[in-house]
Design an enzyme around this catalytic site. Structure first.
Site, PDB file in Angstrom:
ATOM      1  N   LYS A  44      47.012  60.911  89.677  1.00  0.00           N
ATOM      2  CA  LYS A  44      46.397  59.683  90.225  1.00  0.00           C
ATOM      3  C   LYS A  44      46.703  58.405  89.446  1.00  0.00           C
ATOM      4  O   LYS A  44      45.978  57.417  89.540  1.00  0.00           O
ATOM      5  CB  LYS A  44      44.861  59.822  90.386  1.00  0.00           C
ATOM      6  CG  LYS A  44      44.366  61.101  91.002  1.00  0.00           C
ATOM      7  CD  LYS A  44      45.197  61.606  92.141  1.00  0.00           C
ATOM      8  CE  LYS A  44      45.033  60.835  93.430  1.00  0.00           C
ATOM      9  NZ  LYS A  44      45.883  61.475  94.510  1.00  0.00           N
ATOM     10  N   HIS A 105      53.111  66.615  86.813  1.00  0.00           N
ATOM     11  CA  HIS A 105      51.914  66.160  86.100  1.00  0.00           C
ATOM     12  C   HIS A 105      51.780  66.899  84.768  1.00  0.00           C
ATOM     13  O   HIS A 105      50.764  66.764  84.079  1.00  0.00           O
ATOM     14  CB  HIS A 105      50.644  66.439  86.916  1.00  0.00           C
ATOM     15  CG  HIS A 105      50.484  65.591  88.143  1.00  0.00           C
ATOM     16  ND1 HIS A 105      50.803  64.254  88.178  1.00  0.00           N
ATOM     17  CD2 HIS A 105      50.022  65.896  89.385  1.00  0.00           C
ATOM     18  CE1 HIS A 105      50.534  63.776  89.394  1.00  0.00           C
ATOM     19  NE2 HIS A 105      50.070  64.757  90.139  1.00  0.00           N
ATOM     20  N   SER A 135      39.794  57.564  90.539  1.00  0.00           N
ATOM     21  CA  SER A 135      40.744  57.981  91.569  1.00  0.00           C
ATOM     22  C   SER A 135      40.833  59.511  91.647  1.00  0.00           C
ATOM     23  O   SER A 135      40.875  60.095  92.727  1.00  0.00           O
ATOM     24  CB  SER A 135      42.119  57.374  91.273  1.00  0.00           C
ATOM     25  OG  SER A 135      43.029  57.702  92.290  1.00  0.00           O
TER      26      SER A 135
HETATM   27  S1  PPS Z   1      49.033  62.053  92.833  1.00  0.00           S
HETATM   28  O1  PPS Z   1      48.239  62.944  93.714  1.00  0.00           O
HETATM   29  O2  PPS Z   1      48.790  62.345  91.420  1.00  0.00           O
HETATM   30  O3  PPS Z   1      50.455  62.056  93.178  1.00  0.00           O
HETATM   31  O4  PPS Z   1      48.435  60.591  93.097  1.00  0.00           O
HETATM   32  P1  PPS Z   1      49.115  59.220  92.635  1.00  0.00           P
HETATM   33  O5  PPS Z   1      50.101  58.800  93.642  1.00  0.00           O
HETATM   34  O6  PPS Z   1      49.545  59.297  91.217  1.00  0.00           O
HETATM   35  O7  PPS Z   1      47.876  58.231  92.632  1.00  0.00           O
HETATM   36  C1  PPS Z   1      47.179  57.818  93.786  1.00  0.00           C
HETATM   37  C2  PPS Z   1      46.539  56.496  93.463  1.00  0.00           C
HETATM   38  O8  PPS Z   1      47.550  55.468  93.530  1.00  0.00           O
HETATM   39  C3  PPS Z   1      47.202  54.531  94.530  1.00  0.00           C
HETATM   40  N1  PPS Z   1      48.396  54.007  95.193  1.00  0.00           N
HETATM   41  C4  PPS Z   1      48.759  52.715  95.146  1.00  0.00           C
HETATM   42  N2  PPS Z   1      48.207  51.654  94.521  1.00  0.00           N
HETATM   43  C5  PPS Z   1      48.814  50.454  94.697  1.00  0.00           C
HETATM   44  N3  PPS Z   1      49.928  50.275  95.450  1.00  0.00           N
HETATM   45  C6  PPS Z   1      50.504  51.297  96.095  1.00  0.00           C
HETATM   46  N4  PPS Z   1      51.594  51.110  96.828  1.00  0.00           N
HETATM   47  C7  PPS Z   1      49.913  52.599  95.950  1.00  0.00           C
HETATM   48  N5  PPS Z   1      50.218  53.827  96.437  1.00  0.00           N
HETATM   49  C8  PPS Z   1      49.276  54.662  95.968  1.00  0.00           C
HETATM   50  C9  PPS Z   1      46.316  55.333  95.472  1.00  0.00           C
HETATM   51  O9  PPS Z   1      45.593  54.495  96.323  1.00  0.00           O
HETATM   52  C10 PPS Z   1      45.475  56.098  94.475  1.00  0.00           C
HETATM   53  O10 PPS Z   1      44.588  55.252  93.745  1.00  0.00           O
HETATM   54  P2  PPS Z   1      43.075  54.926  94.209  1.00  0.00           P
HETATM   55  O11 PPS Z   1      42.494  54.114  93.073  1.00  0.00           O
HETATM   56  O12 PPS Z   1      42.357  56.214  94.387  1.00  0.00           O
HETATM   57  O13 PPS Z   1      43.176  54.123  95.465  1.00  0.00           O
END
Ligand code: PPS
Length: 292
Positions: A44, A105, A135
């Site tokens: 996340k 991860h 998150s």
């Molecule tokens: S995972 O399951 O570990 O692969 O998840 P990961 O992609 O690392 O993290 C998901 C969080 O990243 C946010 N997210 C974004 N934030 C800003 N811009 C873009 N383009 C974007 N894409 C994904 C996503 O909303 C999750 O964060 P939170 O705070 O829960 O919204």
């Protein structure tokens, strides 16, 4: 339903979902190609966002090309076992030609040594601990293969004790930080990407020895905005069947903001967290922001 919330099993002291532990020997033995690129994160921290940026950079900003398949098919998740229709990471990788963009991860010490022996490029994305925790909490509510998160207060303590899947956030961010120069790892921050996405896209481009026009950079920034990725079925994880990812509980693309922790931590929880944070992070000076 047949969905299993996997128990955690420790591999070298790191709690991992049981199926990862079960497949550990083949994961550890994985031999990447020197052209493969590793994207490593604590869950996340901004993985999917960075995967999309890199795929677009490789495809010169071609939006249609980057809608050829969902994220976990375009960029396999090394250690994951996925329920159908998404194949498991190792199976998918076997069928793909390098260069591949490989997500993990795993904490630094559990990354298959072949990556460093082959001098693969690796990009690490770190996110401030409190937003990362929030998150992850929502993700554990909706991802029915992860252990139950339980109440938020208890979840904070599990996070601080390193008891969540993939282990301690503190060890994770530190493990890659101390190795970043020796292993030529590009170490990025979610907060920097939010602050100035163009600057961070250019940084990734230079690290990967790619070169795209200013116009293409602008397009990539636009295509990878939170709003556009949330609406993109090839980036928003709608590919994972709803009994596994129940996005009616919390969407994968949830908020995408810096500082949302302030809507979740009480002042007392925040104070307690900060005191512990200082102890756990005193041996390094990683420039995290937005924690207070
Ligand atoms: S995972 O399951 O570990 O692969 O998840 P990961 O992609 O690392 O993290 C998901 C969080 O990243 C946010 N997210 C974004 N934030 C800003 N811009 C873009 N383009 C974007 N894409 C994904 C996503 O909303 C999750 O964060 P939170 O705070 O829960 O919204």
């Amino acid at each position: 339903s047949t969905i299993t919330r996997f128990p955690l099993i420790h591999i070298r002291g790191v709690p991992l979902m049981s199926y990862i532990a079960k497949n550990w020997d083949s994961i550890w033995a994985f031999r990447p190609d020197p052209s493969d690129v590793l994207i490593a994160t604590y869950p996340k921290a901004g993985t999917t966002w960075t995967q999309e940026i890199i795929d677009l950079l490789i495809h010169n900003g071609d939006a249609e090309a980057c809608k050829r398949a969902p994220t976990p098919v375009r960029s396999p998740f090394l250690e994951i076992y996925s329920p159908p229709p998404i194949p498991s990471g190792l199976d998918l990788l076997k069928k793909m030609d390098p260069p591949r963009l490989i997500k993990t991860h795993l904490p630094f010490q559990l990354v298959p040594p072949g990556f460093w022996e082959n001098k693969c490029k690796a990009i690490y994305v770190a996110r401030n601990a409190k937003d990362n925790l929030v998150s992850y909490y929502y993700f554990d509510l909706m991802n029915k293969t992860q252990p139950e998160p339980g109440p938020f207060d208890g979840y904070i303590h599990k996070f601080m004790r390193g008891e969540l899947s993939w282990g301690s956030w503190y060890d994770h961010v530190k493990g890659y930080w101390v190795e970043r120069e020796e292993k030529n790892i590009l170490y990025l921050f979610y907060e920097d990407m939010k602050e100035n996405p163009r600057r961070e896209v250019e940084r990734i481009m230079r690290y990967l020895d790619l070169s795209v026009s200013d116009e293409v950079i602008n397009r990539i920034v636009e295509l990878t905005s939170f709003k556009n990725m949330k609406e993109n079925p090839m980036a928003n994880y709608s590919c994972i069947p709803s009994p596994v990812f129940d996005q009616s509980i919390s969407p994968f693309m949830r908020k995408g903001e810096v500082g949302d922790w302030k809507n979740h931590f009480t002042p007392e929880q925040s104070k307690m967290f900060d005191e512990d944070y200082e102890k756990q992070m005193k041996d390094v000076n990683i420039p995290f922001r937005s924690l207070i």
